[in-house]
Write a protein that holds these residues in place. Structure first.
Motif, PDB file in Angstrom:
ATOM      1  N   LEU A 165      -1.019 -12.758   8.773  1.00 46.63           N
ATOM      2  CA  LEU A 165      -0.576 -13.631   7.683  1.00 46.63           C
ATOM      3  C   LEU A 165       0.309 -12.798   6.775  1.00 46.63           C
ATOM      4  N   THR A 166       1.587 -13.186   6.648  1.00 48.47           N
ATOM      5  CA  THR A 166       2.544 -12.438   5.831  1.00 48.47           C
ATOM      6  C   THR A 166       3.008 -13.281   4.657  1.00 48.47           C
ATOM      7  N   LEU A 167       2.916 -12.725   3.451  1.00 47.41           N
ATOM      8  CA  LEU A 167       3.431 -13.371   2.247  1.00 47.41           C
ATOM      9  C   LEU A 167       4.562 -12.506   1.703  1.00 47.41           C
ATOM     10  N   GLY A 190       7.981 -11.912 -10.108  1.00 46.45           N
ATOM     11  CA  GLY A 190       7.308 -13.023 -10.769  1.00 46.45           C
ATOM     12  C   GLY A 190       6.253 -13.691  -9.917  1.00 46.45           C
ATOM     13  N   VAL A 191       6.235 -13.396  -8.596  1.00 42.18           N
ATOM     14  CA  VAL A 191       5.219 -13.958  -7.706  1.00 42.18           C
ATOM     15  C   VAL A 191       4.177 -12.883  -7.426  1.00 42.18           C
ATOM     16  N   VAL A 192       2.934 -13.132  -7.841  1.00 47.56           N
ATOM     17  CA  VAL A 192       1.852 -12.176  -7.618  1.00 47.56           C
ATOM     18  C   VAL A 192       0.789 -12.823  -6.744  1.00 47.56           C
ATOM     19  N   VAL A 193       0.061 -11.992  -6.002  1.00 48.99           N
ATOM     20  CA  VAL A 193      -0.943 -12.486  -5.075  1.00 48.99           C
ATOM     21  C   VAL A 193      -2.304 -11.918  -5.469  1.00 48.99           C
ATOM     22  N   ASP A 194      -3.274 -12.812  -5.650  1.00 47.56           N
ATOM     23  CA  ASP A 194      -4.638 -12.444  -6.008  1.00 47.56           C
ATOM     24  C   ASP A 194      -5.497 -12.522  -4.755  1.00 47.56           C
ATOM     25  N   THR A 195      -6.046 -11.387  -4.315  1.00 47.21           N
ATOM     26  CA  THR A 195      -6.842 -11.344  -3.082  1.00 47.21           C
ATOM     27  C   THR A 195      -8.336 -11.181  -3.358  1.00 47.21           C
ATOM     28  N   VAL A 223     -12.753  -9.751   7.737  1.00 51.01           N
ATOM     29  CA  VAL A 223     -13.685  -9.392   8.802  1.00 51.01           C
ATOM     30  C   VAL A 223     -12.880  -8.728   9.912  1.00 51.01           C
ATOM     31  N   HIS A 224     -13.088  -7.436  10.097  1.00 58.31           N
ATOM     32  CA  HIS A 224     -12.321  -6.675  11.090  1.00 58.31           C
ATOM     33  C   HIS A 224     -10.820  -6.928  10.889  1.00 58.31           C
ATOM     34  N   SER A 225     -10.392  -6.922   9.643  1.00 59.60           N
ATOM     35  CA  SER A 225      -8.987  -7.163   9.305  1.00 59.60           C
ATOM     36  C   SER A 225      -8.524  -6.128   8.306  1.00 59.60           C
ATOM     37  N   LYS A 226      -7.217  -6.032   8.159  1.00 61.75           N
ATOM     38  CA  LYS A 226      -6.624  -5.061   7.248  1.00 61.75           C
ATOM     39  C   LYS A 226      -5.699  -5.765   6.273  1.00 61.75           C
ATOM     40  N   LEU A 227      -5.742  -5.342   4.997  1.00 64.25           N
ATOM     41  CA  LEU A 227      -4.871  -5.886   3.959  1.00 64.25           C
ATOM     42  C   LEU A 227      -3.867  -4.825   3.535  1.00 64.25           C
ATOM     43  N   THR A 228      -2.592  -5.189   3.519  1.00 66.73           N
ATOM     44  CA  THR A 228      -1.530  -4.316   3.017  1.00 66.73           C
ATOM     45  C   THR A 228      -0.785  -5.064   1.920  1.00 66.73           C
ATOM     46  N   TYR A 229      -0.713  -4.459   0.726  1.00 65.21           N
ATOM     47  CA  TYR A 229      -0.052  -5.109  -0.410  1.00 65.21           C
ATOM     48  C   TYR A 229       0.972  -4.129  -0.976  1.00 65.21           C
ATOM     49  N   ARG A 289      -4.402  -9.204  10.347  1.00 60.99           N
ATOM     50  CA  ARG A 289      -3.850  -8.495   9.194  1.00 60.99           C
ATOM     51  C   ARG A 289      -3.357  -9.491   8.161  1.00 60.99           C
ATOM     52  N   VAL A 290      -3.405  -9.066   6.906  1.00 61.00           N
ATOM     53  CA  VAL A 290      -2.773  -9.778   5.803  1.00 61.00           C
ATOM     54  C   VAL A 290      -1.780  -8.813   5.173  1.00 61.00           C
ATOM     55  N   VAL A 291      -0.522  -9.219   5.126  1.00 60.09           N
ATOM     56  CA  VAL A 291       0.535  -8.361   4.574  1.00 60.09           C
ATOM     57  C   VAL A 291       1.207  -9.089   3.417  1.00 60.09           C
ATOM     58  N   VAL A 292       1.241  -8.452   2.266  1.00 63.05           N
ATOM     59  CA  VAL A 292       1.961  -8.967   1.102  1.00 63.05           C
ATOM     60  C   VAL A 292       3.051  -7.960   0.784  1.00 63.05           C
ATOM     61  N   ARG A 293       4.293  -8.411   0.808  1.00 60.19           N
ATOM     62  CA  ARG A 293       5.400  -7.455   0.630  1.00 60.19           C
ATOM     63  C   ARG A 293       6.615  -8.134   0.024  1.00 60.19           C
ATOM     64  N   PRO A 294       7.520  -7.330  -0.596  1.00 63.70           N
ATOM     65  CA  PRO A 294       8.802  -7.878  -1.051  1.00 63.70           C
ATOM     66  C   PRO A 294       9.735  -8.047   0.141  1.00 63.70           C
ATOM     67  N   PRO A 295      10.886  -8.717  -0.032  1.00 66.74           N
ATOM     68  CA  PRO A 295      11.836  -8.849   1.081  1.00 66.74           C
ATOM     69  C   PRO A 295      12.337  -7.483   1.530  1.00 66.74           C
ATOM     70  N   ARG A 296      12.632  -7.381   2.800  1.00 67.77           N
ATOM     71  CA  ARG A 296      13.194  -6.128   3.305  1.00 67.77           C
ATOM     72  C   ARG A 296      14.630  -5.972   2.825  1.00 67.77           C
TER      73      ARG A 296
END
Length: 214
Positions: free
Chosen positions: A140-142, A147-152, A158-164, A189-196
């Protein structure tokens, strides 16, 4: 007859109707327009706050129209839905990108499919998006913007990794949308990132080589 003309009557003497009163729906529409304009960079955070305060207390349509008179035609391209539910199993990737309208709530029941929610050009008409997750596998990629923030805090992994990852320029930006992740993500995986960065942006950020003989 004396030949004299009486003065031209003004406003109320002419029997002109009073200015139309604004309804709750009228106020809500203008609030949506103002939030979209702020999301597009047309209003600063202070300007948005000032106009929202006036919009919410406006009594007439004239007061409301004055708040958007200097804005281009950004009136809501589509109304934000209350709930969007996506159910998918073992199929192609799911993507929301470009100028999509952010709903007030999303429900993701997605298994073994990649999901990308790109907020860089999204139409934001309110300040909170709740995403209820019941997902497993893949990523799951956000993709955020200033101005856009993500609250986790409400997310169970469960057997997953978060990258912010946040861009340095995002730290002081006023919050225009808070995304709340709630529920469970398993085996993925959950990935929260700015645009490349584009190649041109990457070149501009490279350090300048020292001058010859320096």
């Amino acid at each position: 007859m004396s030949g004299e003309m009486s003065p031209t009557p003004k406003g109320s003497e002419l029997g002109s109707p009073p200015e139309l009163r604004a309804s709750h729906a009228d106020r809500d529409r203008v609030v949506d327009v103002l939030r979209i304009a702020a999301g597009d960079g047309l209003l600063t955070s202070d300007e948005l706050d000032e106009r929202l305060e006036v919009a919410l207390s406006a009594r007439t349509l004239g007061e409301l129209s004055a708040l958007t008179a200097d804005l281009p035609n950004v009136s809501a391209e589509a109304e934000a839905k209350d709930v969007v539910r996506i159910e998918q199993v073992h199929s192609g990737a799911i993507e929301r990108a470009g100028r999509w309208v952010v709903p007030r709530r999303m429900e993701l029941a997605v298994y073994w499919c990649d999901v990308t929610l790109d907020f860089t050009e999204a139409v934001i008409t309110h300040d909170t998006l709740r995403i209820d997750l019941e997902t497993a596998g893949k990523t799951l990629t956000l993709i955020t913007r200033p101005g856009v923030v993500v609250d986790t805090d409400g997310l169970r992994l469960v057997h997953s990794k978060l990258t912010y990852r946040r861009a340095p320029a995002d730290q002081d930006a006023p919050v225009t949308l808070r995304v709340e992740l709630v529920g469970q993500k398993a085996h993925g995986r959950v990935v929260v990132r700015p645009p490349r960065r584009t190649f041109g942006q990457w070149l501009l950020r490279r350090p300048t080589p020292p001058a010859a003989g320096a």
